[in-house]
Design an enzyme around this catalytic site. Structure first.
Site, short mmCIF file in Angstrom:
data_model
loop_
_atom_site.label_atom_id
_atom_site.label_comp_id
_atom_site.label_asym_id
_atom_site.label_seq_id
_atom_site.Cartn_x
_atom_site.Cartn_y
_atom_site.Cartn_z
N CYS A 147 44.84 40.79 45.89
CA CYS A 147 44.86 40.06 44.62
C CYS A 147 45.79 38.84 44.72
O CYS A 147 45.51 37.90 45.46
CB CYS A 147 45.29 40.98 43.48
SG CYS A 147 44.31 42.48 43.29
N ASP A 193 33.60 41.07 39.77
CA ASP A 193 34.92 40.45 39.87
C ASP A 193 34.91 39.16 39.07
O ASP A 193 34.23 38.20 39.44
CB ASP A 193 35.26 40.18 41.34
CG ASP A 193 36.73 39.88 41.56
OD1 ASP A 193 37.37 39.35 40.65
OD2 ASP A 193 37.23 40.18 42.67
N HIS A 225 37.25 44.22 40.76
CA HIS A 225 38.48 43.61 41.26
C HIS A 225 39.60 44.66 41.27
O HIS A 225 39.79 45.40 40.32
CB HIS A 225 38.88 42.44 40.35
CG HIS A 225 40.09 41.70 40.83
ND1 HIS A 225 40.00 40.59 41.63
CD2 HIS A 225 41.41 41.92 40.63
CE1 HIS A 225 41.21 40.14 41.89
NE2 HIS A 225 42.08 40.93 41.30
#
Length: 257
Positions: A147, A193, A225
């Site tokens: 991330c 995502d 995600h």
């Protein structure tokens, strides 16, 4: 952008239970270092004694917004079990997001992001790389970014920085950062995502296809995600995808590290 900035899905996911096997310690760089940060904390996880690993190689894990919590520590332990010294620096100087703040709605993500920009994060990453190369005498370093941390894998995948890179469900990566890498990169992407969207994923593929380096992008269907670090392990598909994303990184590092 190659991936958009963090949004609410960066805050979602599951916190894992388990007993980390490594140690968190304070790093004090030796006098004379050119780094701008000379003291910071990092979690270290070590291969088992007698493991036929590589003493001159390490995996540097660059975290999501939750920093040095159980998930990243257990992830480091998993890399250590594969024979690598695994290191997780505290990118946020003790100011990581917390699951409690997210759950209670007291976490102001935009304010937090404004306080943790490249101006604050770059020196920490540069300092831990300096420590690994100069004070631990490591010759090869892989970067694994999750991330938020994926951006810094790209920013440091350059000579004298990181030698090989991997990132999962990246956020905040610019086209220039992705195009500027000078080492092999592997990406694990989620089908659903809102940050690393289908269009941005395709744009990233075009950028990498025009580069001279080795690259790989695996798309995992049916996951969101954060799946490579914060998946729901009671869901067999999410658990499988998380494990496969991890072994994607391990396989890439074995090839290029």
């Amino acid at each position: 952008m190659a991936s958009s900035g963090p949004d609410v899905c960066c805050q979602q996911g599951f916190r894992y239970e388990g007993q980390p096997q490594g140690e968190t310690k304070q790093i004090n760089l030796l006098p004379g270092s050119t780094s701008t940060i000379h003291q910071f904390n990092a979690y270290f996880s070590y291969p088992e004694p007698g493991h036929k690993g590589d003493d001159d190689k390490a995996v540097l894990i660059l975290t999501d917004i939750f920093g040095l919590y159980e998930n990243t520590q257990l992830l480091a332990d998993a890399f250590a079990a594969e024979g690598y010294l695994a290191v997780v620096p505290d990118l946020f100087s003790g100011d990581a997001a917390t699951f409690d703040a997210v759950r209670t709605g007291t976490f102001d993500q935009q304010s937090w992001i404004s306080q943790h920009t490249t101006a604050q994060i770059d020196p920490v990453v540069a300092s831990i790389i300096h420590y690994l190369r100069q004070e631990l005498a490591l010759k090869r370093i892989a970067g694994a970014g999750y991330c938020f941390g994926a951006k810094y894998v790209c920013r440091f995948l350059k000579p004298s920085g990181l030698d090989v890179g991997y990132h999962a469900h990246p956020s905040f990566v610019t086209k220039e950062e992705l195009a500027g890498i000078s080492g092999p990169i592997s990406i694990a992407a989620a089908e659903h995502d809102h940050i690393f969207t289908t269009s941005l994923r395709h744009e990233s593929e075009e950028i990498l296809a025009n580069s001279q380096g080795a690259w790989q992008l695996n798309l995992f269907g049916g996951v969101k995600h954060g799946f490579a670090l914060r998946a729901d392990l009671t869901d067999t598909h999410q658990k499988w995808a998380k494990e496969q994303a991890f072994y994607q990184a391990v396989s890439w590092f074995r090839k290029y590290l």
